[in-house]
Design a protein around this motif. Structure first.
Motif, PDB file in Angstrom:
ATOM      1  N   ASP A 132     -86.152   2.376  69.174  1.00  0.00           N
ATOM      2  CA  ASP A 132     -85.191   2.727  68.238  1.00  0.00           C
ATOM      3  C   ASP A 132     -84.737   1.539  67.385  1.00  0.00           C
ATOM      4  O   ASP A 132     -84.435   0.426  67.970  1.00  0.00           O
ATOM      5  N   VAL A 133     -84.634   1.688  66.082  1.00  0.00           N
ATOM      6  CA  VAL A 133     -84.326   0.513  65.236  1.00  0.00           C
ATOM      7  C   VAL A 133     -83.098   1.115  64.225  1.00  0.00           C
ATOM      8  O   VAL A 133     -83.413   2.033  63.591  1.00  0.00           O
ATOM      9  N   GLY A 134     -82.126   0.481  64.225  1.00  0.00           N
ATOM     10  CA  GLY A 134     -81.053   0.423  63.119  1.00  0.00           C
ATOM     11  C   GLY A 134     -81.079  -0.775  62.141  1.00  0.00           C
ATOM     12  O   GLY A 134     -81.969  -1.797  62.295  1.00  0.00           O
ATOM     13  N   PHE A 135     -79.996  -0.610  61.255  1.00  0.00           N
ATOM     14  CA  PHE A 135     -80.159  -1.670  60.321  1.00  0.00           C
ATOM     15  C   PHE A 135     -78.815  -2.160  59.803  1.00  0.00           C
ATOM     16  O   PHE A 135     -77.841  -1.239  59.776  1.00  0.00           O
ATOM     17  N   TRP A 136     -78.464  -3.264  59.786  1.00  0.00           N
ATOM     18  CA  TRP A 136     -77.276  -4.079  59.051  1.00  0.00           C
ATOM     19  C   TRP A 136     -77.688  -4.050  57.682  1.00  0.00           C
ATOM     20  O   TRP A 136     -78.624  -4.204  57.325  1.00  0.00           O
ATOM     21  N   GLY A 137     -76.573  -3.863  56.984  1.00  0.00           N
ATOM     22  CA  GLY A 137     -76.807  -4.225  55.457  1.00  0.00           C
ATOM     23  C   GLY A 137     -76.157  -5.569  55.163  1.00  0.00           C
ATOM     24  O   GLY A 137     -75.624  -6.269  55.908  1.00  0.00           O
ATOM     25  N   GLY A 138     -76.533  -6.022  53.969  1.00  0.00           N
ATOM     26  CA  GLY A 138     -76.234  -7.574  53.602  1.00  0.00           C
ATOM     27  C   GLY A 138     -75.023  -7.457  52.587  1.00  0.00           C
ATOM     28  O   GLY A 138     -75.282  -6.642  51.458  1.00  0.00           O
ATOM     29  N   ALA A 139     -74.160  -8.304  52.773  1.00  0.00           N
ATOM     30  CA  ALA A 139     -73.000  -8.714  51.846  1.00  0.00           C
ATOM     31  C   ALA A 139     -73.168  -9.841  51.088  1.00  0.00           C
ATOM     32  O   ALA A 139     -73.282 -11.115  51.821  1.00  0.00           O
ATOM     33  N   ILE A 140     -73.464  -9.895  49.863  1.00  0.00           N
ATOM     34  CA  ILE A 140     -73.883 -11.182  49.118  1.00  0.00           C
ATOM     35  C   ILE A 140     -73.103 -11.112  47.806  1.00  0.00           C
ATOM     36  O   ILE A 140     -72.221  -9.955  47.598  1.00  0.00           O
ATOM     37  N   GLY A 157     -73.031  -1.780  59.672  1.00  0.00           N
ATOM     38  CA  GLY A 157     -72.109  -2.695  58.984  1.00  0.00           C
ATOM     39  C   GLY A 157     -72.754  -3.780  58.140  1.00  0.00           C
ATOM     40  O   GLY A 157     -74.014  -3.568  57.624  1.00  0.00           O
ATOM     41  N   PHE A 158     -72.116  -4.886  58.148  1.00  0.00           N
ATOM     42  CA  PHE A 158     -72.637  -5.751  56.918  1.00  0.00           C
ATOM     43  C   PHE A 158     -72.591  -7.222  57.444  1.00  0.00           C
ATOM     44  O   PHE A 158     -71.768  -7.607  58.486  1.00  0.00           O
ATOM     45  N   LYS A 159     -73.671  -7.931  57.165  1.00  0.00           N
ATOM     46  CA  LYS A 159     -73.876  -9.346  57.519  1.00  0.00           C
ATOM     47  C   LYS A 159     -73.721 -10.473  56.255  1.00  0.00           C
ATOM     48  O   LYS A 159     -74.343 -10.045  55.010  1.00  0.00           O
ATOM     49  N   CYS A 160     -72.970 -11.235  56.320  1.00  0.00           N
ATOM     50  CA  CYS A 160     -72.705 -12.488  55.364  1.00  0.00           C
ATOM     51  C   CYS A 160     -72.890 -13.569  55.761  1.00  0.00           C
ATOM     52  O   CYS A 160     -72.930 -13.943  57.075  1.00  0.00           O
ATOM     53  N   PHE A 161     -73.201 -14.673  55.066  1.00  0.00           N
ATOM     54  CA  PHE A 161     -73.150 -16.138  55.471  1.00  0.00           C
ATOM     55  C   PHE A 161     -72.296 -16.898  54.697  1.00  0.00           C
ATOM     56  O   PHE A 161     -71.888 -16.720  53.548  1.00  0.00           O
ATOM     57  N   LEU A 162     -71.577 -17.807  55.437  1.00  0.00           N
ATOM     58  CA  LEU A 162     -70.428 -18.824  54.791  1.00  0.00           C
ATOM     59  C   LEU A 162     -71.244 -20.126  54.467  1.00  0.00           C
ATOM     60  O   LEU A 162     -70.489 -20.937  53.950  1.00  0.00           O
ATOM     61  N   GLU A 175     -65.069 -17.474  49.445  1.00  0.00           N
ATOM     62  CA  GLU A 175     -63.846 -16.823  49.897  1.00  0.00           C
ATOM     63  C   GLU A 175     -63.291 -15.699  49.172  1.00  0.00           C
ATOM     64  O   GLU A 175     -62.719 -14.608  49.233  1.00  0.00           O
ATOM     65  N   ASN A 176     -63.426 -15.907  47.774  1.00  0.00           N
ATOM     66  CA  ASN A 176     -63.306 -14.713  46.882  1.00  0.00           C
ATOM     67  C   ASN A 176     -64.104 -13.674  46.757  1.00  0.00           C
ATOM     68  O   ASN A 176     -63.754 -12.429  46.813  1.00  0.00           O
ATOM     69  N   ASP A 177     -65.581 -14.037  47.062  1.00  0.00           N
ATOM     70  CA  ASP A 177     -66.242 -12.742  47.509  1.00  0.00           C
ATOM     71  C   ASP A 177     -65.958 -12.176  48.700  1.00  0.00           C
ATOM     72  O   ASP A 177     -66.076 -10.799  48.758  1.00  0.00           O
ATOM     73  N   LEU A 178     -65.587 -12.666  49.757  1.00  0.00           N
ATOM     74  CA  LEU A 178     -64.942 -12.104  50.913  1.00  0.00           C
ATOM     75  C   LEU A 178     -63.972 -10.827  50.929  1.00  0.00           C
ATOM     76  O   LEU A 178     -63.617 -10.027  51.143  1.00  0.00           O
ATOM     77  N   ALA A 231     -65.102 -22.259  59.579  1.00  0.00           N
ATOM     78  CA  ALA A 231     -65.587 -20.872  58.941  1.00  0.00           C
ATOM     79  C   ALA A 231     -64.540 -19.842  60.020  1.00  0.00           C
ATOM     80  O   ALA A 231     -64.061 -18.991  59.409  1.00  0.00           O
ATOM     81  N   ILE A 232     -64.533 -20.024  61.258  1.00  0.00           N
ATOM     82  CA  ILE A 232     -63.866 -19.114  61.996  1.00  0.00           C
ATOM     83  C   ILE A 232     -62.374 -19.027  61.726  1.00  0.00           C
ATOM     84  O   ILE A 232     -61.633 -17.993  61.820  1.00  0.00           O
ATOM     85  N   THR A 233     -61.818 -20.183  61.276  1.00  0.00           N
ATOM     86  CA  THR A 233     -60.333 -20.231  60.993  1.00  0.00           C
ATOM     87  C   THR A 233     -60.311 -19.458  59.703  1.00  0.00           C
ATOM     88  O   THR A 233     -59.324 -18.667  59.524  1.00  0.00           O
ATOM     89  N   LEU A 234     -61.317 -19.497  58.794  1.00  0.00           N
ATOM     90  CA  LEU A 234     -61.038 -18.634  57.366  1.00  0.00           C
ATOM     91  C   LEU A 234     -61.432 -17.122  57.880  1.00  0.00           C
ATOM     92  O   LEU A 234     -60.440 -16.246  57.315  1.00  0.00           O
ATOM     93  N   ILE A 235     -62.068 -16.728  58.808  1.00  0.00           N
ATOM     94  CA  ILE A 235     -62.165 -15.399  59.169  1.00  0.00           C
ATOM     95  C   ILE A 235     -61.023 -14.663  59.709  1.00  0.00           C
ATOM     96  O   ILE A 235     -60.638 -13.814  59.479  1.00  0.00           O
ATOM     97  N   THR A 236     -60.368 -15.598  60.665  1.00  0.00           N
ATOM     98  CA  THR A 236     -59.340 -14.877  61.320  1.00  0.00           C
ATOM     99  C   THR A 236     -58.076 -14.843  60.346  1.00  0.00           C
ATOM    100  O   THR A 236     -57.225 -13.927  60.197  1.00  0.00           O
ATOM    101  N   ARG A 237     -58.203 -15.532  59.398  1.00  0.00           N
ATOM    102  CA  ARG A 237     -57.107 -15.384  58.284  1.00  0.00           C
ATOM    103  C   ARG A 237     -57.476 -14.291  57.478  1.00  0.00           C
ATOM    104  O   ARG A 237     -56.229 -13.728  56.884  1.00  0.00           O
ATOM    105  N   LEU A 238     -58.467 -14.192  57.043  1.00  0.00           N
ATOM    106  CA  LEU A 238     -59.075 -12.935  56.173  1.00  0.00           C
ATOM    107  C   LEU A 238     -58.557 -11.711  56.877  1.00  0.00           C
ATOM    108  O   LEU A 238     -58.328 -10.778  56.291  1.00  0.00           O
ATOM    109  N   GLN A 239     -58.765 -11.687  58.162  1.00  0.00           N
ATOM    110  CA  GLN A 239     -58.593 -10.564  58.941  1.00  0.00           C
ATOM    111  C   GLN A 239     -57.041 -10.016  59.182  1.00  0.00           C
ATOM    112  O   GLN A 239     -56.843  -8.750  59.226  1.00  0.00           O
TER     113      GLN A 239
END
Length: 463
Positions: A132-140, A157-162, A175-178, A231-239
């Motif tokens: 079985d195969v599922g798919f992540w979407g992309g956040a750009i 869900g969605f995958k993005c790159f920092l 960061e603005n995109d996020l 990167a992880i500092t930014l992620i936790t701040r956004l969350q």
């Protein structure tokens, strides 16, 4: 029609060690309909059924495991099917006991950033999937309006790159995109998970100068732990700003970021973290200069770092383990030149993960139940599939694996089912072999068959 599989050793939910049990799967629905806590012989039981109504498998002392779930796989198709593809990638998965894959949105062309592109990918996959195969979407940048339609179309869900991807169709986000993406996602209660490639170049990131491109230590210095920490500092701040949006850190490499993760989790953040087989089983000290088959980003770090990642798995700071199977054409690794800076980054390991984690885990006192939590249960939860995948229980899909933990084998190309047969694990001695893999009760791999698949047909579904 019924599949009955029985063994003296079945790994059931809430147990770290296997116990005798029998699993019944209704082949019409593909669902587990009964779990009996005893091992049965095949004599009288088989005779009570009419011929053709019952498929009976006696695994004896071999272990029956729930099918594994790998939530981080790059299958590359369409567009780059000479790198990998649904047929070969899902065969590799089945041979390694993986019954569910979630495909990443990057690398394929087009990437999975719109519903139309998802339809193109699904069309390419139909009829080719052994699991079985599922798919992540992309956040750009600028595609946040696609998130609702993509979720409705079935992405998990969605995958993005920092950090820069090097792929024109899949640029990194700012960061603005996020802010735009996460403010949009907070309105969706279901599957609103954002997955981060958590490396980020900032003004404070240490400057590195390229000296010897064949040196692994030079390459390691070019992707320092500070990129992950920032990167992880930014992620936790956004969350903290968007607390309803689940955030997931992909392929954590730098143990130095663990205190930030622990602090966020202690505050109740909806944060999950994965690491990968290569960060748990390989060490920078053992990588020869010029050996570009080891190149990946973030990079494989020192042995002391590896030990801290294992500790974080055990204490629950890290939730799950994935392959991040990220293949390419062999020539793109530039083995002759051995230039780490130019070589394509990515480690191929699909099909080897259970043996890798079992071999390394046994040295550290890790139980089979822990491994299945990290490789199956937690990945199913991440992908929003915990109601149907990852455990041997009534109502779940009949995805199961017959596995022998004892045999040793030396990894060679004959053990690799993925398309481009290059892996840093070649020559390594591992323990544990998959004998049979069932997807929704249907046989998807049998080691007794020629090449494991002769006479079988792919029956995996698109999730």
């Amino acid at each position: 029609m019924l599949l009955t599989v029985t063994s003296r050793n079945v790994l059931l939910p809430d147990y770290d060690l296997p116990r005798p049990a029998t699993i019944n799967v209704d082949l019409r629905t593909g669902k587990i309909i009964e779990v009996r806590l005893r091992y049965i012989g095949d004599g009288a039981f088989r005779e009570s059924w009419a011929p053709g109504e019952l498929h009976f498998v006696d695994a004896g002392d071999k272990i029956i495991l729930p099918g594994l779930v790998d939530a981080h796989v790059h299958l590359e198709e369409p567009g780059k099917q000479d790198w990998e593809g649904f047929w070969t990638g899902t065969q590799a998965a089945a041979a390694g006991g993986v019954t569910t894959l979630i495909d990443m949105p990057v690398d394929s062309s087009p990437p999975t950033t719109t519903p139309r592109n998802l339809d193109i990918k699904r069309h390419s996959a139909r009829g080719q999937c052994w699991v079985d195969v599922g798919f992540w979407g992309g956040a750009i940048p600028q595609n946040q309006a696609e998130s609702g339609p993509l979720l409705s179309a079935g992405v998990r869900g969605f995958k993005c790159f920092l950090i820069d991807t090097g792929i024109e169709e899949f640029p990194c986000v700012s960061e603005n995109d996020l802010h735009a993406h996460m403010s949009h996602l907070q309105h969706f209660a279901k599957n609103s998970v954002m997955i981060f490639h958590a490396e980020m170049q900032t003004a404070s990131s240490p400057a590195r100068h390229r000296l010897n491109p064949r040196s692994y230590q030079e390459f390691l210095s070019s992707r320092p732990k500070e990129l992950e920490i920032d990167a992880i500092t930014l992620i936790t701040r956004l969350q903290a700003i968007y607390p309803s949006v689940s955030c997931h850190i992909a392929h954590l490499s730098a143990a130095a970021a663990l205190p930030i993760i622990r602090a966020a989790k202690d505050c109740g953040s909806k944060l999950s973290v994965e690491t990968c087989f290569h960060y748990l089983c390989l060490s920078a000290e053992d990588i020869p200069d010029g050996a570009t088959e080891y190149k990946c980003t973030p990079p494989i770090r020192e042995d002391s770092n590896r030990n801290l990642l294992w500790d974080a798995l055990v204490d629950g700071t890290i939730d799950c383990v994935t392959s991040d199977h990220s293949p390419c054409l062999i020539e793109m690794k530039g083995l002759e030149r051995g230039d780490f800076m130019e070589a394509w980054g990515g480690v191929s390991s699909l099909g080897l993960g259970l043996s890798l984690l079992w071999t390394e885990g046994k040295k550290r006192g890790i139980s089979l139940g822990q491994i299945i939590r990290w490789m199956s249960i937690r990945n199913a939860e991440l992908a929003g599939l915990s109601d149907t995948k990852g455990q041997l229980k009534v109502g779940h899909d009949g995805d199961l694996v017959i596995w022998d933990p004892e045999p040793e084998f030396k990894v060679s190309k004959e053990h690799l089912y993925f398309k481009n047969k290059l892996t840093p694990y070649e020559g390594m001695t591992l323990k544990g072999l998959v004998h049979k893999t069932f997807v929704r009760g249907r046989l998807a791999y049998d080691s007794a068959l020629q090449d494991g698949f002769t006479g079988l047909q792919p029956s995996g579904e698109l999730l």
